[in-house]
Design a protein around this motif. Structure first.
Motif, PDB file in Angstrom:
ATOM      1  N   UNK A  27       0.826  -1.208   0.000  1.00  8.70           N
ATOM      2  CA  UNK A  27       0.000   0.000   0.000  1.00  8.70           C
ATOM      3  C   UNK A  27       0.862   1.260   0.000  1.00  8.70           C
ATOM      4  N   UNK A  28       1.785   1.357   0.961  1.00  5.07           N
ATOM      5  CA  UNK A  28       2.559   2.582   1.103  1.00  5.07           C
ATOM      6  C   UNK A  28       3.563   2.778  -0.024  1.00  5.07           C
ATOM      7  N   UNK A  29       4.331   1.750  -0.346  1.00  4.49           N
ATOM      8  CA  UNK A  29       5.328   1.897  -1.402  1.00  4.49           C
ATOM      9  C   UNK A  29       4.661   1.992  -2.772  1.00  4.49           C
ATOM     10  N   UNK A  30       3.574   1.227  -2.943  1.00  3.66           N
ATOM     11  CA  UNK A  30       2.857   1.287  -4.215  1.00  3.66           C
ATOM     12  C   UNK A  30       2.186   2.626  -4.454  1.00  3.66           C
ATOM     13  N   UNK A  31       1.729   3.262  -3.393  1.00  3.37           N
ATOM     14  CA  UNK A  31       1.027   4.543  -3.567  1.00  3.37           C
ATOM     15  C   UNK A  31       1.966   5.665  -3.975  1.00  3.37           C
TER      16      UNK A  31
END
Length: 173
Positions: A136-140
């Motif tokens: 979630x965090x790195x992909x966003x």
């Protein structure tokens, strides 16, 4: 009606709107832009989440988790780690909802006040769904190479899992 949760969010929304009005900002336009950015972020992380959910489902349904648990059970027993919580320890960095189902199963079989229930509770409260959070965090923010993020987070999860067992054996007997 006296708990903080029932009024905290409405008060925060009111304060944000009031701050925007005091600063003469176009509140609705800013809200729409934020919603649009949130939707774009959701779309960008969807492939990672779909892959993660598929992998977790395959692990559970195929029986791989059970096979691996029965394979390492003799080894973990020697260090005092209950083999019943091994599936929880393996699945926790991958899936939150999958581990809640495992936790419920452990509570039903052994009880929440058993050593297994206590260890499982500490593991659930002190570890993170590492791969989900990273996705979630790195992909966003479109980071493709997480370098040390995943290994360090998994080491923290492993440390926490081992400390859960030690804590129950030392402090909660």
């Amino acid at each position: 009606m006296n708990n903080i949760g029932s009024w905290a969010i409405p008060v925060m929304i009111f304060l944000i709107i009031m701050a925007g009005l005091l600063k003469n900002l176009p509140i609705f336009d800013i809200f729409i832009k934020g919603a649009k950015d949130g939707l774009a972020a959701s779309i960008s992380i969807a492939p990672s989440l779909i892959g993660l959910i598929t992998a977790v489902s395959m692990l559970k349904v195929s029986g791989t988790l059970d096979i691996f648990t029965s394979f390492i059970a003799p080894f973990v027993c020697k260090i005092g780690f209950p083999p019943e919580v091994v599936p929880l320890a393996i699945l926790r960095p991958i899936s939150g909802s999958g581990t809640i189902a495992l936790l419920d199963n452990l509570f039903s079989r052994y009880g929440p006040d058993s050593d297994i229930g206590k260890i499982a509770s500490i593991m659930m409260g002190a570890t993170e769904t590492t791969f989900y959070t990273a996705a979630v965090y790195l992909g966003s923010i479109n980071i493709k190479n997480s370098k040390y993020t995943i290994p360090c987070a998994l080491m923290a999860d492993l440390t926490t899992i081992l400390l859960a067992v030690i804590s129950v054996k030392i402090f909660l007997q």
